[in-house]
Design a protein around this motif. Structure first.
Motif, PDB file in Angstrom:
ATOM      1  N   LEU B 115      -5.854  -5.461   3.746  1.00 25.50           N
ATOM      2  CA  LEU B 115      -6.421  -4.520   2.774  1.00 25.50           C
ATOM      3  C   LEU B 115      -7.419  -5.197   1.841  1.00 25.50           C
ATOM      4  N   THR B 118     -10.878  -4.306   2.499  1.00 29.36           N
ATOM      5  CA  THR B 118     -11.285  -2.914   2.264  1.00 29.36           C
ATOM      6  C   THR B 118     -11.642  -2.751   0.787  1.00 29.36           C
ATOM      7  N   LEU B 120     -10.308  -0.881  -1.308  1.00 29.28           N
ATOM      8  CA  LEU B 120      -9.202  -0.291  -2.073  1.00 29.28           C
ATOM      9  C   LEU B 120      -8.899  -1.079  -3.342  1.00 29.28           C
ATOM     10  N   GLU B 124      -4.040   1.021  -5.295  1.00 28.25           N
ATOM     11  CA  GLU B 124      -3.974   1.687  -3.979  1.00 28.25           C
ATOM     12  C   GLU B 124      -3.353   0.760  -2.941  1.00 28.25           C
ATOM     13  N   ARG B 125      -3.741  -0.499  -3.017  1.00 28.72           N
ATOM     14  CA  ARG B 125      -3.191  -1.466  -2.054  1.00 28.72           C
ATOM     15  C   ARG B 125      -1.683  -1.573  -2.233  1.00 28.72           C
ATOM     16  N   ARG B 128       0.172   1.354  -0.747  1.00 28.07           N
ATOM     17  CA  ARG B 128       0.204   1.335   0.727  1.00 28.07           C
ATOM     18  C   ARG B 128       1.134   0.255   1.256  1.00 28.07           C
ATOM     19  N   SER B 165      -3.828  -1.201   7.628  1.00 29.19           N
ATOM     20  CA  SER B 165      -5.194  -0.699   7.394  1.00 29.19           C
ATOM     21  C   SER B 165      -5.522   0.453   8.348  1.00 29.19           C
TER      22      SER B 165
END
Lengths: 388, 230
Positions: B115, B118, B120, B124-125, B128, B165
């Motif tokens: 992640l 990304t 993010l 958010e990471r 997830r 991901s």
């Protein structure tokens, strides 16, 4: 986003001993590098601060130091009558006709001798050097065989302490006072009455004339007049520049020797860092392959390993600088090759030395880590993943 | 065999060989086959048959000598090194035999790694990663380092890392090869769920016929050539 910093730091912490040994190697080099710069700075500071920007030193034009200079009485009178000379209380001209000689004194607690500079000063000699303060005893009285000693000399030479006697110039001289010149070059001198000293050493001439200017901006006019006068064979320099120039030879020697030494040592430290970083890459081939497979790019790997070696360098730099900072508590003395007399000075740490040393440490880390990092970044993913 | 228009992996006349000193050793010779989207396929075969090489080619960590290799519609043989890295980050989840976790990172941080590539945010990471670790049954082991986990737990962390991901394909190279029977069953059950519930296409290389049975399709490789067997 790059490979997390925690990954880099924890890998270094996991290999505590290797990390510390490698950083320790670099710390030693940084210590040498910083110490040498501190020594050079200490010398420069001591001599530069010896001189005051308002004062002018007049010596024989061809002489680089007071020891080599000769000024006869007629010439001295001409210099003293220059219109730029400042007047002090009771309309006293602020000039000091001075004579310097070198004598050999034995160090306390040893049988080794060193040259010490004896300065004959006029009544105004001390007024021209406001940084010189009598810290024990009293000021010498003109017309007597009395001397005062700089604190560096009083502490380190036989017979130079207060109340003690020194024999030179076929006479016995009594130390009546100790002065502190604020860690400048005067701390390494002994002062006496100029007329008494010239009699004792049978010298008909002065070595230098120090004068305080009433307006320092008129220095160029004064210099031009003194140097252009056909009766004088003299040169004029601002006192601060005169002493700064005296630090040049020794300062350059210390700098070149120090830089060369650090340069040689740094090769060893860089090789040490390189071996450590190669080992670090070799131990983590599978991790590198995994990171690449996950989508991290070559430059992510390259920068992660370079960061790791930069941290090694930074740790070495900090340890080296902390060690070097303790050197500020030490004073060393050596022969000033320009005046051939003993000069005591300390190690001075300033922000420029801190920055230079730290950058030096980072460069060592960067060079040491570069090839291993390139190797890590260029490993084949498939081969790396097989290296379980 | 899947329809090539629906195939997530399209392979045609693919060849791959390695140089060993002066010699060129062919590993894959003229492979042609497709893998339909959402398939769970097991590649089997003896050691040296080329199954791992085929997996590496599909996963974009190795390049073919010749032939067509399209994954998710992209001809990955044409991508540059950097483009391929980005493509892998977006499309492929890796599961290795020896888990390949970073030993200095916690379970949470290991799962978070993909992640980081990304955009993010940390929040958010975090959400997830926590959800992924709950899905593999390791919500109480997030702050543990790999050395503090059993082999089965480490492989579950690795699986969470593989799907975190949301890639289209999961490639698994002997995912149960280093595990005891119970742990292996758990791993295979998770892979089955990922295939059925999250519709991930899974390509698994295995020696273990029992593991292969979890897959819906089994392909055998023998000396670089492919047989069909269901």
């Amino acid at each position: 986003m790059a490979i997390p910093f925690s990954y880099i730091i924890r890998n270094l912490i996991t290999r505590k001993l290797t990390t510390l040994l490698t950083a320790g190697g670099m710390a030693l080099v940084v210590f040498v590098f910083a110490t040498v710069l501190m020594l050079e700075e200490g010398l420069r500071k001591t001599l530069v601060e010896t001189g005051s920007p308002d004062n002018v030193v007049v010596t024989r034009r061809s002489a680089e130091t007071e020891i080599q200079s000769v000024i006869n009485r007629d010439q001295a009178a001409i210099v003293e009558s220059q219109p730029e000379v400042a007047y002090g209380i009771n309309n006293v001209r602020l000039t000091s006709k001075e004579s310097v000689v070198l004598i050999s004194l034995i160090r306390r607690g040893s049988d080794k001798s060193s040259n010490v500079l004896i300065r004959g000063v006029g009544k105004t000699g001390i007024l021209l050097r406001p940084q010189v303060k009598i810290v024990s005893g009293r000021m010498l009285k003109p017309g007597l065989s009395e001397i005062i000693a700089g604190k560096s000399i009083a502490d380190r030479y036989n017979g130079a302490g207060i109340g003690e006697k020194l024999y030179f110039g076929k006479r016995e001289w009594t130390v009546v006072g100790i002065f502190d010149a604020g860690n400048t070059g005067f701390d390494s001198e002994i002062w006496g009455d100029v007329d008494q000293l010239m009699q004792a050493f049978r010298r008909p001439v002065y070595s230098s004339i120090i004068l305080k200017m009433n307006d320092p901006t008129k220095f160029q006019a004064l210099k031009a007049r003194i140097e252009g006068d056909p009766r004088l064979t003299l040169g004029a320099k601002k006192e601060s520049i005169f002493y700064a120039e005296q630090s040049q030879v020794l300062s350059n020697f210390i700098r070149y020797l120090g830089v060369a030494l650090s340069g040689f040592f740094s090769v060893g430290a860089i090789i040490g860092a390189m071996i450590t970083m190669y080992a670090s890459v070799a131990n983590r081939i599978m991790e590198i392959g995994t990171l690449r497979a996950l989508g991290f790019r070559r430059n992510n790997i390259l920068s992660a390993f370079l960061t790791e070696s930069l941290i090694l360098g930074a740790v070495g730099g900090v340890i080296g600088l902390v060690l070097a900072s303790f050197m500020q508590f030490f004073t060393i003395s050596t022969m000033n090759w320009q005046s051939f007399s003993e000069l005591a000075f300390g190690f001075t740490l300033n922000s420029s030395i801190i920055i230079k040393s730290f950058v030096f440490a980072l460069i060592m880390g960067l060079i040491g880590g570069f090839l291993p990092a390139v190797k890590a970044a260029h490993l084949s993913i498939v081969d790396s993943l097989r290296a379980v | 065999m899947g329809n090539s228009s629906e195939a997530i992996v399209h392979i045609k006349h693919l060849t791959k060989s390695y140089r060993r000193g002066e010699q060129t050793v062919p590993v894959l010779t003229d492979i042609t086959f497709d893998i339909p989207t959402g398939e769970f396929i097991a590649l089997m075969g003896p050691s040296g048959s080329g199954k791992s090489t085929l997996l590496n080619l599909i996963a974009g960590i190795d390049k073919p000598d010749s032939g067509i290799l399209k994954v998710g519609g992209t001809d990955i043989a044409l991508l540059s090194e950097g483009e391929l890295a980005d493509w892998r980050a977006a499309n492929i989840g890796f599961i290795f035999q020896f888990y390949n976790l970073m030993p200095v990172l916690t379970a949470f941080e290991n799962v978070e790694l993909p992640l980081l590539l990304t955009p993010l945010s940390f929040k958010e990471r975090q959400e997830r990663v926590e959800l992924a670790l709950v899905m593999v049954g390791l919500s109480d082991r997030m702050e543990h380092y790999p050395s503090e986990l059993s082999g089965g737990q480490q492989q579950r962390v690795a699986i969470a890392r593989a799907f975190i991901s949301d890639p289209v394909i999961l490639v698994a190279d002997e995912p149960t090869g280093d595990l005891d029977r119970t742990s292996a069953e758990e791993i295979l059950a998770i892979l089955d769920r990922l295939n059925k519930e999250m519709e991930k296409t899974i390509i698994m290389v295995t020696h273990d016929p029992h593991a292969a049975k979890t897959a819906h399709l089994i392909r055998h490789l023998e000396k670089g050539e492919l047989d069909v067997e269901n």
